[in-house]
Structures are given as structure tokens and as C-alpha cells.
Motif scaffolding. Structure first.
Motif, PDB file in Angstrom:
ATOM      1  N   CYS A   1     -54.206  13.336  23.289  1.00 17.16           N
ATOM      2  CA  CYS A   1     -53.261  14.333  22.791  1.00 17.16           C
ATOM      3  C   CYS A   1     -52.806  15.280  23.896  1.00 17.16           C
ATOM      4  O   CYS A   1     -51.623  15.583  24.016  1.00 17.16           O
ATOM      5  CB  CYS A   1     -53.884  15.120  21.647  1.00 17.16           C
ATOM      6  SG  CYS A   1     -54.266  14.107  20.194  1.00 17.16           S
TER       7      CYS A   1
ATOM      8  N   CYS B   1     -51.403   9.442  15.379  1.00 21.61           N
ATOM      9  CA  CYS B   1     -51.735  10.868  15.401  1.00 21.61           C
ATOM     10  C   CYS B   1     -50.652  11.719  14.732  1.00 21.61           C
ATOM     11  O   CYS B   1     -49.583  11.954  15.309  1.00 21.61           O
ATOM     12  CB  CYS B   1     -51.945  11.315  16.852  1.00 21.61           C
ATOM     13  SG  CYS B   1     -52.473  13.038  16.994  1.00 21.61           S
ATOM     14  N   GLY B   2     -50.943  12.174  13.548  1.00 20.08           N
ATOM     15  CA  GLY B   2     -50.004  13.004  12.799  1.00 20.08           C
ATOM     16  C   GLY B   2     -49.726  14.342  13.461  1.00 20.08           C
ATOM     17  O   GLY B   2     -48.604  14.854  13.381  1.00 20.08           O
ATOM     18  N   ARG B   3     -50.726  14.910  14.102  1.00 16.94           N
ATOM     19  CA  ARG B   3     -50.528  16.209  14.754  1.00 16.94           C
ATOM     20  C   ARG B   3     -49.540  16.090  15.909  1.00 16.94           C
ATOM     21  O   ARG B   3     -48.686  16.950  16.097  1.00 16.94           O
ATOM     22  CB  ARG B   3     -51.860  16.759  15.247  1.00 16.94           C
ATOM     23  CG  ARG B   3     -52.804  17.093  14.090  1.00 16.94           C
ATOM     24  CD  ARG B   3     -54.098  17.605  14.585  1.00 16.94           C
ATOM     25  NE  ARG B   3     -53.962  19.047  14.739  1.00 16.94           N
ATOM     26  CZ  ARG B   3     -54.885  19.816  15.278  1.00 16.94           C
ATOM     27  NH1 ARG B   3     -56.000  19.280  15.719  1.00 16.94           N
ATOM     28  NH2 ARG B   3     -54.699  21.114  15.369  1.00 16.94           N
ATOM     29  N   CYS B   4     -49.631  15.014  16.656  1.00 14.72           N
ATOM     30  CA  CYS B   4     -48.699  14.818  17.771  1.00 14.72           C
ATOM     31  C   CYS B   4     -47.307  14.461  17.263  1.00 14.72           C
ATOM     32  O   CYS B   4     -46.311  14.871  17.857  1.00 14.72           O
ATOM     33  CB  CYS B   4     -49.221  13.761  18.745  1.00 14.72           C
ATOM     34  SG  CYS B   4     -50.592  14.389  19.753  1.00 14.72           S
ATOM     35  N   ARG B   5     -47.228  13.711  16.155  1.00 19.73           N
ATOM     36  CA  ARG B   5     -45.915  13.441  15.559  1.00 19.73           C
ATOM     37  C   ARG B   5     -45.255  14.746  15.158  1.00 19.73           C
ATOM     38  O   ARG B   5     -44.068  14.954  15.385  1.00 19.73           O
ATOM     39  CB  ARG B   5     -46.053  12.530  14.331  1.00 19.73           C
ATOM     40  CG  ARG B   5     -46.184  11.073  14.659  1.00 19.73           C
ATOM     41  CD  ARG B   5     -45.996  10.186  13.428  1.00 19.73           C
ATOM     42  NE  ARG B   5     -46.827  10.538  12.285  1.00 19.73           N
ATOM     43  CZ  ARG B   5     -48.061  10.088  12.090  1.00 19.73           C
ATOM     44  NH1 ARG B   5     -48.623   9.266  12.959  1.00 19.73           N
ATOM     45  NH2 ARG B   5     -48.730  10.443  11.023  1.00 19.73           N
ATOM     46  N   SER B   6     -46.029  15.634  14.571  1.00 17.75           N
ATOM     47  CA  SER B   6     -45.504  16.943  14.183  1.00 17.75           C
ATOM     48  C   SER B   6     -45.069  17.743  15.406  1.00 17.75           C
ATOM     49  O   SER B   6     -44.008  18.389  15.403  1.00 17.75           O
ATOM     50  CB  SER B   6     -46.580  17.706  13.398  1.00 17.75           C
ATOM     51  OG  SER B   6     -46.125  18.985  13.061  1.00 17.75           O
ATOM     52  N   PHE B   7     -45.876  17.697  16.456  1.00 20.55           N
ATOM     53  CA  PHE B   7     -45.560  18.404  17.697  1.00 20.55           C
ATOM     54  C   PHE B   7     -44.247  17.898  18.295  1.00 20.55           C
ATOM     55  O   PHE B   7     -43.361  18.678  18.641  1.00 20.55           O
ATOM     56  CB  PHE B   7     -46.712  18.224  18.692  1.00 20.55           C
ATOM     57  CG  PHE B   7     -46.439  18.769  20.056  1.00 20.55           C
ATOM     58  CD1 PHE B   7     -46.360  20.128  20.282  1.00 20.55           C
ATOM     59  CD2 PHE B   7     -46.268  17.913  21.132  1.00 20.55           C
ATOM     60  CE1 PHE B   7     -46.106  20.631  21.548  1.00 20.55           C
ATOM     61  CE2 PHE B   7     -46.015  18.405  22.398  1.00 20.55           C
ATOM     62  CZ  PHE B   7     -45.928  19.772  22.605  1.00 20.55           C
TER      63      PHE B   7
ATOM     64  N   GLY C   1     -41.872  16.270  16.759  1.00 24.21           N
ATOM     65  CA  GLY C   1     -40.794  16.612  15.831  1.00 24.21           C
ATOM     66  C   GLY C   1     -40.351  18.057  15.987  1.00 24.21           C
ATOM     67  O   GLY C   1     -39.154  18.355  15.987  1.00 24.21           O
ATOM     68  N   SER C   2     -41.310  18.955  16.143  1.00 24.33           N
ATOM     69  CA  SER C   2     -40.983  20.371  16.332  1.00 24.33           C
ATOM     70  C   SER C   2     -40.273  20.605  17.656  1.00 24.33           C
ATOM     71  O   SER C   2     -39.325  21.397  17.730  1.00 24.33           O
ATOM     72  CB  SER C   2     -42.257  21.218  16.282  1.00 24.33           C
ATOM     73  OG  SER C   2     -42.832  21.160  15.010  1.00 24.33           O
TER      74      SER C   2
END
Length: 87
Positions: A4, A34-40, A42-43
């Protein structure tokens, strides 16, 4: 395997299409898991689009990189033990 914290360091290059094929594939594989990195990511994309939509001038890529670095540092500082469980 891409961690990450590694993804956070190269996120802007990934979004800008500046990574080589192998590194880009590593990022894509990591994002699948990794959902957290997808969110990162995306943001970060949304932030860049927002800046582009409200700017009459060319986007300062150095500024975007500095923002990306600060966000990464902030996310790393929030993580207990600074492990690689998030971006």
C-alpha cells in the motif's frame, strides 16, 4: 507484491499513465485486492478532476505531486504501527 505504501508513492504516476506496463499491472492487481487503495486512487482522481474543472490555468503537476505526498504521509501517520494495511 506491491504494498500500500508503495502504491501511495506512485499513485500520481499511475493516474497520469506514466508507469511502465509491468508497474501499472502491479498497481491494477493491488487495486483488485485492496479496497482502501481503490478508495485512495478514486479520491485522488476526483481531486484532480475537481481542480481541472475549476481552474482556468494549466494544472501544476508539481503541486499535485506535493498534495499526493502529503496525503500519503498523513495516511501513513494515522495507521497504527505504520504497517502496510492501507494506502
Amino acid at each position: 507484491m506491491l504494498m500500500c505504501r508503495d502504491l501511495a508513492r506512485i499513485a500520481s504516476d499511475y493516474i497520469d499513465g506514466e508507469l511502465g506496463t509491468g508497474k501499472a499491472m502491479s498497481v491494477k492487481m493491488h487495486l483488485l485486492m485492496c479496497g482502501r487503495c481503490r478508495s485512495f486512487i478514486g479520491s485522488l482522481r476526483a481531486s484532480i478532476e475537481l481542480m481541472n474543472a475549476h481552474s482556468s490555468q494549466q494544472l501544476d503537476e508539481d503541486l499535485v505531486r506535493r498534495i499526493d505526498e502529503r496525503v500519503s504521509e498523513s495516511l501513513n501517520a494515522r495507521r497504527p504501527g505504520n504497517d502496510s494495511s492501507g494506502p
